[in-house]
Design a protein around this motif. Structure first.
Motif, PDB file in Angstrom:
ATOM      1  N   ASN A 456     -16.654   4.187   5.503  1.00  0.00           N
ATOM      2  CA  ASN A 456     -15.698   5.066   6.175  1.00  0.00           C
ATOM      3  C   ASN A 456     -14.276   4.549   6.023  1.00  0.00           C
ATOM      4  O   ASN A 456     -13.339   5.300   5.737  1.00  0.00           O
ATOM      5  CB  ASN A 456     -16.047   5.186   7.660  1.00  0.00           C
ATOM      6  N   ALA A 457     -14.088   3.245   6.258  1.00  0.00           N
ATOM      7  CA  ALA A 457     -12.752   2.665   6.152  1.00  0.00           C
ATOM      8  C   ALA A 457     -12.222   2.758   4.724  1.00  0.00           C
ATOM      9  O   ALA A 457     -11.034   3.022   4.502  1.00  0.00           O
ATOM     10  CB  ALA A 457     -12.780   1.208   6.620  1.00  0.00           C
ATOM     11  N   LYS A 458     -13.078   2.541   3.759  1.00  0.00           N
ATOM     12  CA  LYS A 458     -12.657   2.649   2.356  1.00  0.00           C
ATOM     13  C   LYS A 458     -12.184   4.059   2.046  1.00  0.00           C
ATOM     14  O   LYS A 458     -11.135   4.265   1.418  1.00  0.00           O
ATOM     15  CB  LYS A 458     -13.818   2.266   1.437  1.00  0.00           C
ATOM     16  N   ARG A 459     -12.947   5.048   2.505  1.00  0.00           N
ATOM     17  CA  ARG A 459     -12.595   6.444   2.219  1.00  0.00           C
ATOM     18  C   ARG A 459     -11.302   6.856   2.899  1.00  0.00           C
ATOM     19  O   ARG A 459     -10.443   7.513   2.312  1.00  0.00           O
ATOM     20  CB  ARG A 459     -13.734   7.358   2.686  1.00  0.00           C
ATOM     21  N   LYS A 460     -11.135   6.463   4.174  1.00  0.00           N
ATOM     22  CA  LYS A 460     -10.019   6.965   4.964  1.00  0.00           C
ATOM     23  C   LYS A 460      -8.713   6.239   4.689  1.00  0.00           C
ATOM     24  O   LYS A 460      -7.634   6.834   4.758  1.00  0.00           O
ATOM     25  CB  LYS A 460     -10.354   6.855   6.456  1.00  0.00           C
ATOM     26  N   PHE A 461      -8.786   4.935   4.393  1.00  0.00           N
ATOM     27  CA  PHE A 461      -7.545   4.151   4.293  1.00  0.00           C
ATOM     28  C   PHE A 461      -7.268   3.637   2.889  1.00  0.00           C
ATOM     29  O   PHE A 461      -6.252   2.983   2.676  1.00  0.00           O
ATOM     30  CB  PHE A 461      -7.595   2.990   5.287  1.00  0.00           C
ATOM     31  N   GLY A 462      -8.161   3.914   1.960  1.00  0.00           N
ATOM     32  CA  GLY A 462      -7.867   3.594   0.572  1.00  0.00           C
ATOM     33  C   GLY A 462      -8.153   2.164   0.164  1.00  0.00           C
ATOM     34  O   GLY A 462      -7.521   1.648  -0.776  1.00  0.00           O
TER      35      GLY A 462
END
Length: 736
Positions: A456-462
């Motif tokens: 989730n963090a990878k997807r949302k914050f790059g």
């Protein structure tokens, strides 16, 4: 690995590539063979996700109330970021599966690699190829029981706990309203217990299935046949128990329960149906209404589920895990037959299509199983190879003359490369939004213990990479700084590891929970020569408070500071309440307020005196400073939720500084200064704090807060508990 996820904001369903979860102590890593779709609970969640925002709000008024309270406490912008962050995240689905143990964590001795286990839990038995499952949420599968049947273990435990709450006896007659998956299992468990059962469901196929599985009679709730069957079986007295296994918004189930239950009978709610109890009907029969909470005792208790602390069998006979094992045994001995409940078996790769068919009504099913590639072969063989240990490249350590590590040189012109350890609510709502928008910063890697939160963090914050492998992050020479944003108990250890790896470290408060942990961090600083450390004491960076301090000006005499923290009560189940592992609530949060007071007074405290009123968690803390100044922090949980969280007054030299919850501030003296009265968002300094930290990392300049101050604040925070235990002021040693 792959995992089924859903975005609650958009309703999107996907099979997502996520990192493999690590095998932590106290649990096992399980490769799924079959997982079961709960056609009731999961489809309700899937349907809610497809609603409009207004529809979601109407379906969850409890969450709306929490949001409104957060707006009052933290302001609209911060609450909006937090809520949208939660909604626009992938959430897991699933909670009942069977699989093969691939890796065994420390402290586990009841299963071995290759064993077949049934697993439970909406955080640990997910529709995913691999899951880490703590000890009390799995049970070994009896010899000869097929893995697709063992995958029913969790829903079977839910049905079993409902039956136990009804306390049936031999010869009783029971009514089961709702013949979906849980209802069909309740019918069989009651029948196996010597109870005659009448079933109710508007679907004739489900009624016929329940009769094949042991029900004495079944019918539509509106038909006279059901009432006639009850009268015949009970001699006109009514059933001994009613089990509500229905869902939906109709109040008919509870009305029917009152009509067909005997005098002083029991009504057990297992599902999630409307419960507007008709008072007269329930009063006249003095009906005993009971709720059945999920799988059994231990559910929602983190010490039981996550830490593996079992309840003594002499006090709690049937726990969550014992219910799971009991149900598996009943299925293995053919006392319960789950095969007729299996309407469809789908390949895991077809998960999204399967959910859509169920949602659209194209696939009518009682139970649906996902079959995992490779997992069924291993389950049939009863063994699996041990998981290969991840390859970790350990960077060379260059020893200085003083025994420390050489910090990596970096170009001031290049971007600062950051790694995050942890990606929970605070990280994703208060830190990462500021860093993702900042020039000169590259979010390199996010590492979490749960695969989906990293994805989730990878997807949302790059983030460039997402992983569950901490060693890979610490061994990556290209990473300049590590953010430690995990639960409190891990802060000191993770900080030490990152410092030894030569990284600059930003650790959220608290730095340590004990004096030994604090001493260990300082020993690491000395050993490594790496003092590039910042603790997340953000309030001193608040633009409003900094301007108020500037307007107040320099002091010539001692000051008196009063800080009221209206902390409020925590919700049941909050991990902040796990004091045995995560420290006291003040130990976790109090450093914020001590640091703010010390910064305003320009010194570190020399003594701490703490008092606690009898009967509640409120604290009164008095800090004394070298020049005779004092700061009184009232940390209270019994105040009104509508009152601001933080109010502060600083008095000295004929002047008063007043801060009102980081919304307004004023200074009264020879000249009066008042901040803007226009409504503004609360800015507690996170953005400015992160800017100062990134600048220090980029330039190699001093860290935003001196290490001596970080240590003094942490020591003073820890001294509060010491003072409470001893009932006397605690003198603080000077900087170490």
């Amino acid at each position: 690995m792959k995992q089924v996820v859903q975005n609650y904001k958009s309703g999107e369903l996907a099979v997502l590539d996520v990192p493999v979860p690590g095998c932590k102590p106290g649990g096992v890593l399980v490769r799924s063979a079959y997982s079961l779709i709960s056609t009731g609970t999961e489809l309700m969640k899937v349907s809610e996700a497809g609603m409009s925002m207004l529809g979601k709000a109407r379906s969850r008024p409890d969450q709306v109330a929490k949001v409104m309270q957060s707006v009052a406490t933290n302001g609209l912008p911060a609450t909006y970021r937090k809520v949208m962050g939660k909604l626009d995240s992938y959430t897991p689905l699933g909670y009942s599966l069977c699989g093969v143990v691939e890796q065994v964590g420390d402290g586990v001795d009841d299963v071995a690699v290759g064993d077949l286990v049934a697993c439970a839990g909406n955080e640990h038995a997910l529709h995913a190829e691999l899951n880490w499952v703590p000890k009390n949420l799995y049970a070994p599968v009896p010899d000869g029981l097929a893995p697709q049947h063992a995958a029913f273990g969790t829903v079977g435990s839910i049905a079993m706990q409902g039956v136990r709450r009804g306390e049936p006896q031999l010869g009783d007659v029971a009514l089961v309203i709702g013949l979906g998956l849980i209802g069909q299992l309740v019918v069989q468990l009651l029948t196996a217990s010597g109870v005659r059962v009448v079933g109710v469901d508007p679907d004739p196929e489900r009624c016929a299935l329940a009769e094949r599985l042991g029900a004495a009679a079944c019918g539509d709730p509106a038909s006279a046949a059901v009432e006639a069957s009850v009268a015949e079986l009970t001699g006109g007295h009514g059933v001994d128990q009613v089990y509500l296994a229905a869902g939906g918004g109709s109040n008919e189930p509870v009305e029917l329960a009152a009509k067909l239950c005997r005098d002083r009978g029991r009504v057990v709610d297992i599902g999630k149906c409307r419960l507007d109890l008709p008072w007269n009907a329930y009063y006249e029969k003095e009906l005993d209404v009971r709720f059945s909470r999920s799988y059994g005792p231990g559910r929602y208790d983190p010490e039981y589920e996550l830490e593996g602390r079992d309840y003594p069998i002499g006090y709690v006979r049937w726990t969550e895990r014992r219910n799971l094992a009991c149900f598996l045994d009943l299925v293995a001995r053919d006392r319960v037959d789950v095969e007729p409940l299996v309407s469809h078996v789908a390949d895991f790769d077809d998960a999204v299509e399967t959910y859509q068919r169920l949602k659209d009504g194209e696939l009518k099913a009682v139970a649906v199983l996902f079959r995992y590639p490779g997992g069924t072969d291993r389950a049939a063989a009863g063994q699996t190879p041990e998981a290969a240990a991840p390859t970790v490249t350990v960077p060379a350590v260059h020893v200085r003359s003083n025994g420390g590590v050489t910090l990596p040189a970096r170009s001031a012109a290049g971007p600062v490369r950051l790694a995050f350890v942890g990606a929970g609510n605070y990280a994703t709502s208060m830190l990462l939004p500021h860093l993702a928008e900042r020039d000169g910063v590259t979010l390199s890697t996010v590492v979490t213990t749960t695969a989906l939160s990293a994805a989730n963090a990878k997807r949302k914050f790059g983030f460039a990479e997402a992983t569950t492998d901490l060693d890979a992050v610490l061994g990556d020479k290209s990473i300049d700084a590590v953010f430690v944003v995990t639960r409190h108990s891990s802060h000191a250890d993770l900080t030490r590891k990152a410092l030894l790896a030569g990284k600059a470290v930003f650790v959220e408060k608290p730095l340590a929970l004990t004096e030994d942990e604090l001493a260990g961090v300082l020993a690491t600083v000395e050993e490594s020569g790496n003092d590039r450390l910042q603790v997340g004491f953000n309030r001193r960076f608040s633009p409003l408070l900094r301007e108020a301090k500037r307007q107040f000006g320099a002091r010539t005499g001692p000051a008196s500071l009063r800080y009221l923290v209206n902390a409020g009560r925590l919700q049941h189940g909050s991990w902040y309440l796990q004091q045995g592992s995560e420290g006291s609530r003040f130990a976790g949060e109090g450093g914020h307020f001590i640091d703010t007071a010390s910064w305003l007074l320009g010194a570190d405290p020399v003594s701490v005196y703490a008092l606690a009123p009898a009967g509640n968690e409120d604290l009164q803390i008095v800090l004394r400073y070298p020049d005779g100044s004092t700061a009184t922090i009232s940390y209270v949980t019994t105040g009104a939720p509508s009152f601001p969280k933080e109010t502060l007054d600083l008095v000295a030299d004929g002047k008063v500084l007043k801060l009102d919850d980081f919304v307004r501030a004023s200074v009264h003296g020879p000249k009066k200064w008042v901040s803007s009265r226009l409504p503004k968002a609360r800015d507690k300094g996170q953005n400015a704090e992160l800017a100062a930290f990134v600048k220090a990392v980029r330039t190699g300049g001093p860290m935003p807060v001196p290490l001596e101050s970080l240590v003094a604040t942490t020591a003073a925070t820890l001294a509060v508990q010491t003072g409470l235990a001893g009932g006397a002021p605690v003198t603080l040693a000077g900087p170490r």
